[in-house]
Design a protein around this motif. Sequence first.
Motif, PDB file in Angstrom:
ATOM      1  N   VAL A 124       2.307   1.725  -3.468  1.00 28.51           N
ATOM      2  CA  VAL A 124       1.250   2.162  -4.383  1.00 28.51           C
ATOM      3  C   VAL A 124       0.966   3.642  -4.172  1.00 28.51           C
ATOM      4  O   VAL A 124       0.853   4.423  -5.129  1.00 28.51           O
ATOM      5  CB  VAL A 124      -0.044   1.333  -4.164  1.00 28.51           C
ATOM      6  CG1 VAL A 124      -1.248   2.012  -4.799  1.00 28.51           C
ATOM      7  CG2 VAL A 124       0.122  -0.055  -4.756  1.00 28.51           C
ATOM      8  N   ALA A 166       2.567   4.982  -7.409  1.00 27.87           N
ATOM      9  CA  ALA A 166       1.475   4.894  -8.397  1.00 27.87           C
ATOM     10  C   ALA A 166       0.556   6.104  -8.296  1.00 27.87           C
ATOM     11  O   ALA A 166       0.300   6.779  -9.289  1.00 27.87           O
ATOM     12  CB  ALA A 166       0.689   3.606  -8.182  1.00 27.87           C
ATOM     13  N   ILE A 167       0.084   6.392  -7.074  1.00 25.24           N
ATOM     14  CA  ILE A 167      -0.901   7.476  -6.952  1.00 25.24           C
ATOM     15  C   ILE A 167      -0.233   8.847  -6.980  1.00 25.24           C
ATOM     16  O   ILE A 167      -0.628   9.718  -7.754  1.00 25.24           O
ATOM     17  CB  ILE A 167      -1.741   7.289  -5.666  1.00 25.24           C
ATOM     18  CG1 ILE A 167      -2.544   5.988  -5.779  1.00 25.24           C
ATOM     19  CG2 ILE A 167      -2.683   8.478  -5.451  1.00 25.24           C
ATOM     20  CD1 ILE A 167      -3.376   5.650  -4.588  1.00 25.24           C
ATOM     21  N   TYR A 211       0.831  -1.217   0.000  1.00 26.29           N
ATOM     22  CA  TYR A 211       0.000   0.000   0.000  1.00 26.29           C
ATOM     23  C   TYR A 211       0.862   1.263   0.000  1.00 26.29           C
ATOM     24  O   TYR A 211       0.543   2.240  -0.678  1.00 26.29           O
ATOM     25  CB  TYR A 211      -0.938   0.005   1.211  1.00 26.29           C
ATOM     26  CG  TYR A 211      -2.114  -0.946   1.067  1.00 26.29           C
ATOM     27  CD1 TYR A 211      -2.818  -1.041  -0.123  1.00 26.29           C
ATOM     28  CD2 TYR A 211      -2.519  -1.745   2.122  1.00 26.29           C
ATOM     29  CE1 TYR A 211      -3.888  -1.910  -0.261  1.00 26.29           C
ATOM     30  CE2 TYR A 211      -3.597  -2.621   1.997  1.00 26.29           C
ATOM     31  CZ  TYR A 211      -4.270  -2.695   0.799  1.00 26.29           C
ATOM     32  OH  TYR A 211      -5.317  -3.545   0.662  1.00 26.29           O
ATOM     33  N   ILE A 261       6.976  -4.254 -11.504  1.00 26.03           N
ATOM     34  CA  ILE A 261       8.028  -3.692 -10.648  1.00 26.03           C
ATOM     35  C   ILE A 261       7.538  -3.474  -9.217  1.00 26.03           C
ATOM     36  O   ILE A 261       8.168  -3.949  -8.258  1.00 26.03           O
ATOM     37  CB  ILE A 261       8.608  -2.394 -11.258  1.00 26.03           C
ATOM     38  CG1 ILE A 261       9.531  -2.788 -12.419  1.00 26.03           C
ATOM     39  CG2 ILE A 261       9.407  -1.589 -10.220  1.00 26.03           C
ATOM     40  CD1 ILE A 261      10.176  -1.626 -13.128  1.00 26.03           C
ATOM     41  N   GLY A 318       2.710   8.596 -10.052  1.00 25.12           N
ATOM     42  CA  GLY A 318       2.129   8.123 -11.311  1.00 25.12           C
ATOM     43  C   GLY A 318       3.106   7.351 -12.178  1.00 25.12           C
ATOM     44  O   GLY A 318       2.944   7.275 -13.395  1.00 25.12           O
ATOM     45  N   TRP A 319       4.134   6.791 -11.586  1.00 19.22           N
ATOM     46  CA  TRP A 319       5.148   6.080 -12.369  1.00 19.22           C
ATOM     47  C   TRP A 319       4.682   4.687 -12.792  1.00 19.22           C
ATOM     48  O   TRP A 319       5.075   4.196 -13.833  1.00 19.22           O
ATOM     49  CB  TRP A 319       6.444   5.920 -11.554  1.00 19.22           C
ATOM     50  CG  TRP A 319       7.201   7.187 -11.387  1.00 19.22           C
ATOM     51  CD1 TRP A 319       6.836   8.427 -11.829  1.00 19.22           C
ATOM     52  CD2 TRP A 319       8.454   7.340 -10.715  1.00 19.22           C
ATOM     53  NE1 TRP A 319       7.777   9.350 -11.476  1.00 19.22           N
ATOM     54  CE2 TRP A 319       8.801   8.710 -10.796  1.00 19.22           C
ATOM     55  CE3 TRP A 319       9.320   6.478 -10.067  1.00 19.22           C
ATOM     56  CZ2 TRP A 319       9.959   9.213 -10.244  1.00 19.22           C
ATOM     57  CZ3 TRP A 319      10.488   6.974  -9.514  1.00 19.22           C
ATOM     58  CH2 TRP A 319      10.801   8.331  -9.602  1.00 19.22           C
ATOM     59  N   PHE A 320       3.920   4.058 -11.920  1.00 24.69           N
ATOM     60  CA  PHE A 320       3.518   2.668 -12.175  1.00 24.69           C
ATOM     61  C   PHE A 320       1.999   2.534 -11.990  1.00 24.69           C
ATOM     62  O   PHE A 320       1.393   3.339 -11.300  1.00 24.69           O
ATOM     63  CB  PHE A 320       4.221   1.718 -11.180  1.00 24.69           C
ATOM     64  CG  PHE A 320       5.716   1.797 -11.249  1.00 24.69           C
ATOM     65  CD1 PHE A 320       6.402   1.199 -12.295  1.00 24.69           C
ATOM     66  CD2 PHE A 320       6.440   2.487 -10.285  1.00 24.69           C
ATOM     67  CE1 PHE A 320       7.788   1.289 -12.366  1.00 24.69           C
ATOM     68  CE2 PHE A 320       7.821   2.583 -10.354  1.00 24.69           C
ATOM     69  CZ  PHE A 320       8.498   1.980 -11.400  1.00 24.69           C
ATOM     70  N   PRO A 321       1.413   1.505 -12.600  1.00 23.42           N
ATOM     71  CA  PRO A 321      -0.021   1.297 -12.375  1.00 23.42           C
ATOM     72  C   PRO A 321      -0.291   0.832 -10.949  1.00 23.42           C
ATOM     73  O   PRO A 321       0.570   0.215 -10.312  1.00 23.42           O
ATOM     74  CB  PRO A 321      -0.397   0.208 -13.378  1.00 23.42           C
ATOM     75  CG  PRO A 321       0.878  -0.471 -13.717  1.00 23.42           C
ATOM     76  CD  PRO A 321       1.978   0.532 -13.542  1.00 23.42           C
ATOM     77  N   VAL A 322      -1.493   1.137 -10.467  1.00 21.87           N
ATOM     78  CA  VAL A 322      -1.888   0.739  -9.116  1.00 21.87           C
ATOM     79  C   VAL A 322      -2.020  -0.774  -9.027  1.00 21.87           C
ATOM     80  O   VAL A 322      -1.672  -1.390  -8.025  1.00 21.87           O
ATOM     81  CB  VAL A 322      -3.246   1.399  -8.763  1.00 21.87           C
ATOM     82  CG1 VAL A 322      -3.875   0.748  -7.552  1.00 21.87           C
ATOM     83  CG2 VAL A 322      -3.073   2.887  -8.534  1.00 21.87           C
ATOM     84  N   GLN A 323      -2.538  -1.355 -10.067  1.00 28.16           N
ATOM     85  CA  GLN A 323      -2.844  -2.791 -10.028  1.00 28.16           C
ATOM     86  C   GLN A 323      -2.818  -3.356 -11.444  1.00 28.16           C
ATOM     87  O   GLN A 323      -2.662  -2.620 -12.411  1.00 28.16           O
ATOM     88  CB  GLN A 323      -4.222  -3.020  -9.402  1.00 28.16           C
ATOM     89  CG  GLN A 323      -5.345  -2.178  -9.980  1.00 28.16           C
ATOM     90  CD  GLN A 323      -5.851  -2.641 -11.331  1.00 28.16           C
ATOM     91  OE1 GLN A 323      -6.094  -3.821 -11.518  1.00 28.16           O
ATOM     92  NE2 GLN A 323      -5.997  -1.708 -12.276  1.00 28.16           N
ATOM     93  N   VAL A 331      -3.149  -7.972  -3.403  1.00 28.10           N
ATOM     94  CA  VAL A 331      -3.024  -6.515  -3.281  1.00 28.10           C
ATOM     95  C   VAL A 331      -2.955  -5.866  -4.669  1.00 28.10           C
ATOM     96  O   VAL A 331      -3.603  -4.858  -4.926  1.00 28.10           O
ATOM     97  CB  VAL A 331      -1.783  -6.146  -2.442  1.00 28.10           C
ATOM     98  CG1 VAL A 331      -1.481  -4.655  -2.526  1.00 28.10           C
ATOM     99  CG2 VAL A 331      -1.983  -6.560  -0.990  1.00 28.10           C
ATOM    100  N   TYR A 332      -2.181  -6.470  -5.571  1.00 28.95           N
ATOM    101  CA  TYR A 332      -1.966  -5.848  -6.883  1.00 28.95           C
ATOM    102  C   TYR A 332      -2.874  -6.387  -7.985  1.00 28.95           C
ATOM    103  O   TYR A 332      -2.674  -6.073  -9.158  1.00 28.95           O
ATOM    104  CB  TYR A 332      -0.501  -6.010  -7.302  1.00 28.95           C
ATOM    105  CG  TYR A 332       0.437  -5.117  -6.521  1.00 28.95           C
ATOM    106  CD1 TYR A 332       0.579  -3.775  -6.862  1.00 28.95           C
ATOM    107  CD2 TYR A 332       1.157  -5.595  -5.454  1.00 28.95           C
ATOM    108  CE1 TYR A 332       1.435  -2.953  -6.156  1.00 28.95           C
ATOM    109  CE2 TYR A 332       2.012  -4.782  -4.728  1.00 28.95           C
ATOM    110  CZ  TYR A 332       2.147  -3.457  -5.080  1.00 28.95           C
ATOM    111  OH  TYR A 332       2.983  -2.642  -4.376  1.00 28.95           O
ATOM    112  N   GLN A 379       6.696  -3.040 -16.332  1.00 31.91           N
ATOM    113  CA  GLN A 379       6.101  -1.916 -15.610  1.00 31.91           C
ATOM    114  C   GLN A 379       5.017  -2.396 -14.638  1.00 31.91           C
ATOM    115  O   GLN A 379       4.899  -1.914 -13.521  1.00 31.91           O
ATOM    116  CB  GLN A 379       5.502  -0.934 -16.608  1.00 31.91           C
ATOM    117  CG  GLN A 379       5.226   0.403 -15.971  1.00 31.91           C
ATOM    118  CD  GLN A 379       4.434   1.303 -16.883  1.00 31.91           C
ATOM    119  OE1 GLN A 379       3.824   0.847 -17.843  1.00 31.91           O
ATOM    120  NE2 GLN A 379       4.443   2.572 -16.577  1.00 31.91           N
TER     121      GLN A 379
END
Lengths: 313, 538
Positions: A152, A156-157, A149, A182, A160-165, A260-261, A179
């Motif tokens: 993320v 992610a949030i 979490y 990671i 914004g480098w990686f997707p949340v899930q 989680v992902y 991507q």
Amino acid sequence: MISYILRRLAATIPVMLIVAVLVFLMLRLTPSDPAAIIAGDNATSEQILAIRAKLGLDQPIVTQFFTWLGRVLSGDFGNSFFFKKTVWELVSNRIEPTLSLSALTMVFAIAIAVPLGAIAAYRQGTLIDRVVMGFSVLGFSVPVFVIGYVLVYVFAINLGWFPVQGYQRLASGIGPWLQSLILPAVTLSVIYIALIARMTRTSMLDVLSEDYIRTARAKGQTEAKVLFRHALKNAAVPIVTVVGIGIALLIGGVVVTESVYSIPGLGRLTVDAVLARDFPVIQAIILLFSLVYVLINLIVDLSYTIFDPRIRH
Amino acid sequence: MQPVNYSRRTVLIGAAALAGILSFAAISGSANAQDEDTLRVVMQADVRIVDPIWTTSYIVRDHGYMIYDTLFAMDANGEIQPQMVDRYTVSEDKLTYTFTLRGGLLWHDNQPVTTADIIPSIKRWAARDALGQTVMTFVTSIEAKDDLTFEIKLKEPTGLLIFALGKPSSNVPFMMPKRIAETDPNTQISEFIGSGPFVFMSDEWRPGDKAVYTKFEGYKPRSEAPSGLTGGKVAKVSRVEWRVIADQQQAVNALLNGEIDIIQQPGADLFPLLKDDPSIKIVDWNPYGYQFNLRFNQAVKPFDNPKIRQAALYALNQEDFLQAAIGNPEYYTVCKAMFVCGTQLETIAGMEDKLESNFAKSKQLLADAGYDGEPVVLLHSTDLPALTNIAPVAKSLLERGGFVVDMQSMDWQTVLSRRVRKEPPSQGGWNAMATYWSSADVLNPVMGAFFNASGDKAAFGWPNDPEMEELRRRFVRADALEEQKGIAEAVQLREAESPTHIVLGQFNLPGATRSNVSGWIPAAAPVFWNIEKGNGGE
């Protein structure tokens, strides 16, 4: 060597058989009825009985077991109780994400932990050593989902480098695949980095005081060569053992991380199958995991001979 | 100790690896790339079974609305309107219904929809659905007159035929091609061809991951504006993906991050995260919402005694349950009407003094009934967020009302397995359990499975009350709304004396969308026609 490998492989058969019996019995002894779950809220008793009969759950347990075992021995794991799909279809679809996540996790873990542990040993008692060991304690202590979490939230949030899930299959390109993996792989690798770094440090401390290390230095080798070529190779056996155990333990880790992902791997399938009491799927996954566990142990044992030729004899 | 000297090659390899990882940050824009033609939705569950006639599961019902169409459907006012049917007539004696289908309707394999498909579809649905079974006891024949016209003849009039054919919730009478509709009702279908606005992409269906639907270009929508489950079902996106994100928090994160477009039903505790975000809209798509129920096992002591069940009705109150389970009064309604507040059959007859936590009255009834303090086994589901707090509140209130309660905690699937056991609790059975229904499932005493009081043939709990069964039979025969209202009131009065279950309140969890998503139609089930995605709000 070949006869040793064959003997070890033959030994897996009784292990798998015991696992099969135990899993089958445990599932049948749990207070749950897949037919009632499948039927839904409005179902009448007759409808539930009809589903139970259709699934063969009205047969005696011994009959159910031998029917299932007979099928498994012929390579047929049966059909999922819930999905209009074969167990093999479901499991094979989930192997790639889990394998990808596990492999990347171990790559991260080994690539980070081994140098960290080696440097901590080399700098024993210094700030670097304390930081590495502090991280190790933290890595052991923080639950996987908390790490997930936090990562993320930050990467992610906020960034914004990686997707949340989610998971991108390898077929969609190595970039999207990597991507999507990671963050989950970093999340899962933290505990293994902690474990392997600690073991590497301990093992290296023993080796660094050996005479041949002093000899290597006397011969003018660079410190990096002394550390990573001479010392690390001789410290490798316990490290490889821990890595092997780590790979086996990954099975537990992927369950949480995949949840989680939202990675549609074997871990998620295990959770879904257990929650739905999808007996054929649970049985197949546990057999598969057991086989993987046994094979990893075999590979670890064989790898000792590479790092320590004395073991061959 | 000497310093570690790294070779140039080592440094270069390390730098390259770091650059490689960071480069993914640079291409990360692709993670949030928006495709205006694809709607990405997180539903309340995963699609596992794909036969909406075979199971009553809500997610399968919702899947049904994507790919199948219905002869009739419920509009936004709760009225049943023609859908695949163009027009219908009823004979003067109310015994013959003649239906004419709309022309030009196609199955997803581009074959025309004809009455040869419709008749086996009705029969298969009626073989599985409780309301369908009841209505079929009135039917003498269903015959095709031509490709578009068919006739249903009745033994005696009933006001429920059209309602049943337009039933909004499980099992919905979805129409299927003849070859599929002729599948044994106790066997799941294996081909997924409908005539609805979306086509199910079975080759892309990955249970536990996603289910994919694409726009059916051959669909012929009605000309009326969409209203509830009726009117023009115009697919405004070419692709809908139902993605599985089991973790609710992560689903919300994915919505905030623009990775998905809709969450059908975020948990009540997550609304504060969504409400203040300008990129998110809260959409009240389900005007009827849901109803919490406490079900008794009447096959065993002590709830085989109506006075003891009535004592529970006095001990409980709805506000405590709703506060504990939902929390925010914006999303719940204290409603003693068993046929749901805001509907045609809404009444609180018989319930005026009940559900007020009158513990003295509860204790008095228990004493009158000779309750001996035998523990009541209450099943507690721990993993469904909406239900987690219901059983503990029930335990507390029942104990204050004089009951001795043994609350047993387990996951929902174990509750499902346990509740079908008729044995006494000492042999693995149960006495009471909580659940919730879509309110669209309990709009009258024939639809609501918990009102069925036919003993062994009833749903789990197995109430046996000939008086209730007679009232339900009368309801089926009633063909005027006023008569139906009178019988519904009588049913509720009977429930107040001899409860088959207790209503613990109504709640309504809205959905959440990205702000560029519009056109989500309020209906008894989540439907995805009429929804479109703009390029704003990202």
